[in-house]
Structures are given as structure tokens and as C-alpha cells.
Design an enzyme around this catalytic site. Structure first.
Site, PDB file in Angstrom:
ATOM      1  N   ASP A 290     -37.444  17.943 -18.894  1.00 11.33           N
ATOM      2  CA  ASP A 290     -36.084  17.866 -18.555  1.00 11.33           C
ATOM      3  C   ASP A 290     -35.608  16.831 -20.028  1.00 11.33           C
ATOM      4  O   ASP A 290     -36.149  17.300 -21.279  1.00 11.33           O
ATOM      5  CB  ASP A 290     -36.439  16.580 -17.768  1.00 11.33           C
ATOM      6  CG  ASP A 290     -35.461  16.049 -16.905  1.00 11.33           C
ATOM      7  OD1 ASP A 290     -35.565  15.070 -15.565  1.00 11.33           O
ATOM      8  OD2 ASP A 290     -34.066  15.691 -17.872  1.00 11.33           O
ATOM      9  N   GLU A 487     -30.240   7.590 -11.355  1.00 13.88           N
ATOM     10  CA  GLU A 487     -31.514   7.972 -12.120  1.00 13.88           C
ATOM     11  C   GLU A 487     -31.919   6.390 -12.540  1.00 13.88           C
ATOM     12  O   GLU A 487     -32.005   5.579 -11.291  1.00 13.88           O
ATOM     13  CB  GLU A 487     -31.107   8.298 -13.403  1.00 13.88           C
ATOM     14  CG  GLU A 487     -31.200   9.961 -13.431  1.00 13.88           C
ATOM     15  CD  GLU A 487     -31.279  10.422 -14.961  1.00 13.88           C
ATOM     16  OE1 GLU A 487     -30.594  11.480 -15.649  1.00 13.88           O
ATOM     17  OE2 GLU A 487     -32.736  10.302 -15.702  1.00 13.88           O
TER      18      GLU A 487
HETATM   19  C1  GLC Z   1     -32.022  13.883 -17.001  1.00 11.01           C
HETATM   20  C2  GLC Z   1     -32.166  14.188 -14.976  1.00 11.01           C
HETATM   21  C3  GLC Z   1     -32.166  15.771 -14.831  1.00 11.01           C
HETATM   22  C4  GLC Z   1     -30.703  16.433 -15.545  1.00 11.01           C
HETATM   23  C5  GLC Z   1     -31.039  16.406 -17.113  1.00 11.01           C
HETATM   24  C6  GLC Z   1     -30.389  16.733 -17.777  1.00 11.01           C
HETATM   25  O1  GLC Z   1     -31.981  12.780 -17.167  1.00 11.01           O
HETATM   26  O2  GLC Z   1     -33.369  13.306 -15.183  1.00 11.01           O
HETATM   27  O3  GLC Z   1     -31.785  15.912 -13.307  1.00 11.01           O
HETATM   28  O4  GLC Z   1     -30.702  17.913 -14.823  1.00 11.01           O
HETATM   29  O5  GLC Z   1     -31.303  14.658 -17.707  1.00 11.01           O
HETATM   30  O6  GLC Z   1     -28.778  16.325 -17.547  1.00 11.01           O
END
Ligand code: GLC
Length: 600
Positions: A290, A487
């Protein structure tokens, strides 16, 4: 011409013929081995590197042989329209094709409720609303539409679906979960089948990502990126089933969770990532980290050699290092040359990445198929989204059968911050990462829908704050809820009640002395038990997306009310966490929903 031996360092190939890896008739496995044998360590490390589009130019892609580029939430070209997206994608792809081996990139994006970054895309209810539909076939159809719209911008990798099992609605990603028990996220892996088709393949198939492995929704107090404290048996029972279903559907990639399990970060967890996911469950696709997930492995501010070593040796194949990708490449090279990351691990990661690229036909069709570009936001797609909105609504209270509203009602007063605001009804991951109120994209607001659905004899009056509501109206509708978030910025460690502005609006409507219908536009259950007695009807609308008309369809009975809660609804925030079967007494239990048929 003899086939190249499938071993590294094979003899130079007779270049008068196209290399085997460029032959689409050859088996994918043979193409992978042929290409791998031609790759230097720098080629291989480049393939494992995913940079953010704002931090790497097409020239960087060529010079550093990057394997992937992504658009984070809100990372959009200007102007933000489908053609410009497709042109941007093609520029990056042409740069990748200009490398010596011409390995195309995978471009990734979070099309988590439709192609949210793109203005004009069709946006569906966020996952919590889709969970309320309990309709995997509908969710599969949504996946297929999302695949067409993502393909229309060239992109072939979607970081969706989130398969988190939300265990505490304080979590800022509650709305990205299909539900609090594994059964709904498991069933809604049908999204993967819609997005990818029967398998990862050429456009419009788009590679799905089962995320975030594993236990992201089970952290203590719903703390996003926090610690999930469970015995292994409970972790497997609660949080693993959706990933098993995703693997059965041939999901092309799995994204690792920022969170920890019993104090150990998943990004460095070799047991769960390699021994369980890859070996025990047999996952053969791409494991992707991530966003800056390496940084947190040892709770440091930024990754160093130890984090790079830990993540790659844990089994991460593609590393999402949006900004620091150059330092990542240098660090991983040093770790491999020092023998602290085995060459076999690098080859395993490359085999997984290259296999997906061959399966997607990217060597033969690297650029956007513009036939799909014109389908973005089309009427057919929006009609499906509107149907999904109607199916996602959950009627929680309906005094005296007030709903569906009688046709020919002579005056309706509509109020609330979320009544005429497409940004509010879409929530996070919409044009920007966090989302925001306002006319951010194309669609119909809930008020638009009410105006369109009300009969010619009905006067629809509107004021966002409810000023002017009087006894002349026969019913008042308050459309209230949460402002957009995403988030950890959506975590609610304190109160879970309605915003005072919304409470004031409802009070004004109640002062008019007419029945009040509350439409709650939120990413989760809220603490509304104290206010509920003063409301005549309550409908959970979740975050419906661009097709607000679907709300009016249920309100006026053009569509039946069928939705049921995918999460338990607290009686008080003091109860949290509260989940099905935990012995507590909720306001509304998991699975609850009042229903009524569509009007004839
Ligand atoms: C974010 C998220 C993830 C996402 C990634 C790219 O932090 O946790 O779900 O796919 O970054 O945007």
C-alpha cells in the site's frame, strides 16, 4: 529456430526472428521465462517499482524501466476528462515501450465506486450501500461497467474491491466495507468477476485487487492502520474468507494492509503474506504494497534497507513507493547484491508481474482502446447506478406508512446540506482523495430526483437550512449526514452523532408541525437514537454516488424498498464496538430493514 532454454543467462537469441516473448501464440509461461532470461537486475527491480504519476515523468519510466505507475486519490490530469486521461496513459505507456525490452507498464487507480478520479464517470454507491443490496449479481454488473469506464482511460489495474470486514464503525473506511460479517464481503467478490471477466485478460478486462490483506477492518477502536488483536483462528474466521473467495475468482492482485496483526505490520509479515497467502492458499498473482506501506514496518518515518528487505522478503512483489521510488530502487539493488534479498525472490516477483502483463495482452495492445472512452458516464451505466442506489437504501422507520410518499401530494419541503450536493452524496474517493462538498462531478442530486419524481401537481420547496418550512407543506424531507472523508481522516474516535447544523435543520422542519422524513447520507451508522422519536421516517441512504434519482425512486415508490443493514446500528456510541451476536441490544440489528413494494 530452437526455443530459448528456460534458464537465466541463456545464449543470445537469433534476432532475425522476433524474440519468443513477443510471440502472442506462445504460452504465457514460456514468454515469461524468455523475457526474464533477457532482463538485467535493473530491469527486474524496475518492474517491481510503482511510482506516482506526479513524481515520475514518462522519461523516468523509460530511464528507470519502471514496471508501474499509479494515480493516487485526486491525482488527475488537467483538464480532468476521459480523453485527457487516455492521452496521459498512452504517454506513459509509449515511454515504457521505448525501453530496450519494451515491457509495458501496469497503470493503477482506485476506482472503488466507479472511476472516481475522473469527472463525468458513473459513480455507484460505496460498498456499504452495495452490501445493503445483498445482490451479488448486481455488484458483478457494476464491476463490468467500472471495467468499461476504467478501460476507456487506458488503465488496466483497479485497486478494488476493498474486502475489509468492518468491526467498528468508528473506522474511517467503514463505507469501503461491504459489511461487518465475512458473508457479505465474500459474496460481493462478484465485483471481481465483473471487473476482470472470467479471468485477467485484455481490455475491457481490468485487473482487480483484493484489499487490504488482512484484517484492516478489525483494528482496535476502528483505528485506521491500527492493530488487529485476534488469535489466528479468529483472524482466519473473520477476515480471511473474502480473500479465499477472491482467489477462487482469479483475482489478479492482492494489496497488503497498512494495519498490524498483534503488533506486527502486515507489510513485513512473511508468515501471512508468503506462507499463508502464497503457499497455503496458492495465490499466484501480484502482491502489491500500500501507499508508502514500507515506511511503517518498524514505525520509522521513512523506509531504509531494513524495511525494503523485510517487505520484499515477506513476499511483496510490486512496491508502491509514490515519491521515493529512486531511493527504493537503489536500496533494493544494494540488498540483492549483498545477498540479503535472494535473486530467486526478485525472479518470483517478476514472474508474477510479467504473467499478468502478458495475460492482459499489453504487449500486443498497450494503448487505450478509445472505443470505451466514449462510454464513460453514459446513460446505460447511469441507469444501472440508479438501480443500485434504490436497492441500497434501508428504511429504518416508517411511521404510519408515510413512505412511499403519496403521488399528488401538493407540497413537499426539502432541506439539508446533503439534499442538493453531489459531492456530499458521493463521499470520499471522488475527484479528490477525500472528496468534498459541491458540484464536483456530473450526476443528479437527491433534490433533482425529488423534483423529477414529484407529480406536476406537487410543489417542491427547498432551503438547505429548512428556513421557510411551514404548515402549508404536507411533508418535510431532511437530507443530512456526513461530509466526505477517506481513510484515517474519517476515523471518529469521539462522538458519532449528527452535525449540529443538521440537527438545527431538522428542528426547523419539526417546528413546522408536519411529518418529517430523514434521509441519512453517511458512510456508516450514526448515533441518532435520541432524535429518532421526533422523526416520522428514517432512511439510510449511505453514499449513493452520482445517481441521486435512485433515492427518489424509493421515496415515491417507483422502486421497492428492499435494502437491509450490512452493519449493526448502535443504540449509543457507548456500545461501540457492537456487532451481530455480541449480546448487546442495538437500535437496529444487522439485517434489519423495513420493506415495501414498488407502486403499481
Ligand atoms: C491508499 C489506500 C489504498 C489505495 C492506495 C492507492 O493509502 O490505503 O486503499 O489503493 O493508497 O491510492
Amino acid at each position: 529456430m530452437d526455443a530459448i532454454e528456460n534458464t537465466a543467462g541463456s545464449v543470445p537469441h537469433d534476432e532475425t526472428d522476433a524474440p519468443l516473448y513477443r510471440d502472442p501464440r506462445a504460452p504465457v509461461a514460456a514468454r515469461v521465462e524468455d523475457l526474464l532470461a533477457r532482463m538485467s537486475l535493473d530491469d527486474k527491480i524496475g518492474q517491481m517499482t510503482q511510482a506516482e504519476r506526479l513524481e515520475a515523468t514518462p522519461e523516468d519510466v523509460t530511464a528507470h524501466r519502471l514496471g508501474s505507475v499509479l494515480s493516487g486519490g485526486g491525482s488527475v490530469p488537467s483538464p480532468n476528462d476521459p480523453v485527457t486521461w487516455a492521452d496521459m496513459y498512452d504517454d506513459f505507456q509509449r515511454a515504457a515501450l521505448a525501453t530496450p525490452l519494451g515491457i509495458p507498464i501496469l497503470y493503477g487507480v482506485d476506482a472503488v465506486h466507479g472511476h472516481g478520479n475522473v469527472v463525468g464517470a458513473t459513480l455507484f454507491p460505496h460498498n456499504i450501500g452495495l452490501g445493503a443490496t445483498r445482490d451479488p449479481a448486481l455488484v458483478r454488473d457494476i464491476g463490468a461497467v467500472v471495467a468499461e469506464e476504467v478501460s476507456g482511460t487506458g488503465i488496466t489495474w483497479n485497486f478494488a474491491p476493498c474486502l475489509g470486514v468492518v468491526r467498528n464503525p468508528r473506522w474511517g473506511r467503514t463505507y469501503e466495507s461491504f459489511g461487518e460479517l465475512p458473508e457479505l464481503p465474500t459474496a460481493m467478490t462478484s465485483f471481481i468477476s465483473g471487473l476482470q471477466g472470467p479471468r485477467v485478460g485484455p481490455r475491457p478486462s481490468v485487473m482487480a485487487t483484493a484489499k487490504h490483506f488482512v484484517g484492516d477492518g478489525g483494528t482496535k477502536d476502528g483505528d485506521d492502520q491500527g492493530d488487529t488483536r485476534l488469535a489466528e483462528e479468529e483472524l482466519r474466521a473473520l477476515h480471511l474468507p473474502p480473500f479465499l473467495a477472491a482467489l477462487e475468482r482469479g483475482v489478479g492482485s492482492v494489496m497488503i494492509s497498512h494495519s498490524s496483526w498483534n503488533g506486527l505490520r502486515l507489510h513485513g509479515h512473511r508468515y501471512l503474506v508468503t506462507e499463508v497467502l502464497k503457499e497455503e492458499l496458492g495465490f499466484s498473482g501480484i502482491v502489491v504494497s500500500d501507499w508508502n506501506g514500507l515506511d511503517m514496518i518498524y514505525e520509522a518515518d521513512a523506509f531504509g534497507p531494513a524495511e525494503v528487505r523485510a517487505a520484499v522478503n515477506a513476499g511483496i512483489d510490486m512496491v508502491m513507493v509514490p515519491e521515493e521510488w529512486r531511493r527504493f530502487i537503489e536500496t533494493l539493488r544494494a540488498e540483492v547484491l549483498a545477498g540479503r534479498v535472494p535473486a530467486a525472490r526478485i525472479d518470483d516477483a517478476n514472474r508474477r508481474i510479467l504473467t499478468r502483463k502478458f495475460e492482459q495482452g499489453l504487449f500486443e495492445h498497450p494503448l487505450t482502446d478509445r472505443a470505451y472512452t466514449g462510454r464513460i458516464g453514459g446513460a446505460e451505466h447511469r441507469a444501472l447506478a440508479r438501480r443500485a442506489v434504490a436497492a441500497s437504501l434501508v428504511v429504518l422507520k416508517n411511521e404510519g406508512g408515510l413512505l412511499p410518499l403519496a403521488p399528488g401530494i401538493d407540497e413537499i419541503f426539502v432541506a439539508g446540506r446533503s439534499a442538493h450536493d453531489i459531492g456530499m452524496q458521493c463521499g470520499g474517493w471522488t475527484v479528490s482523495w477525500q472528496g468534498e462538498p459541491g458540484p464536483v462531478t456530473v450526476g443528479t442530486t437527491i433534490l433533482d430526483g425529488i423534483r423529477a419524481a414529484a407529480g406536476p401537481g406537487t410543489t417542491v420547496r427547498y432551503h438547505p437550512d429548512g428556513h421557510g418550512a411551514g404548515p402549508s407543506c404536507k411533508v418535510a424531507v431532511a437530507v443530512v449526514g456526513e461530509e466526505p472523508y477517506a481513510e484515517d481522516e474519517g476515523d471518529r474516535p469521539a462522538g458519532m452523532g449528527l452535525d449540529p447544523v443538521d440537527l438545527d435543520t431538522i428542528a426547523r422542519l419539526r417546528a413546522a408541525g408536519v411529518p418529517v422524513v430523514v434521509l441519512l447520507v453517511s458512510g456508516r451508522p450514526l448515533d441518532i437514537a435520541a432524535e429518532l422519536p421526533g422523526w416520522d421516517a428514517l432512511v439510510a441512504c449511505w453514499l449513493p454516488g452520482t445517481e441521486g434519482r435512485g433515492v427518489a425512486d424509493v421515496l415515491f415508490g417507483a422502486a421497492a424498498a428492499t435494502g437491509r443493514l450490512p452493519v449493526t446500528w448502535m443504540r449509543s456510541a457507548d456500545q461501540l464496538p457492537i456487532t451481530h451476536g455480541d449480546g448487546q441490544d442495538p437500535l437496529f440489528p444487522y439485517g434489519f430493514g423495513l420493506t415495501y413494494p414498488a407502486r403499481p
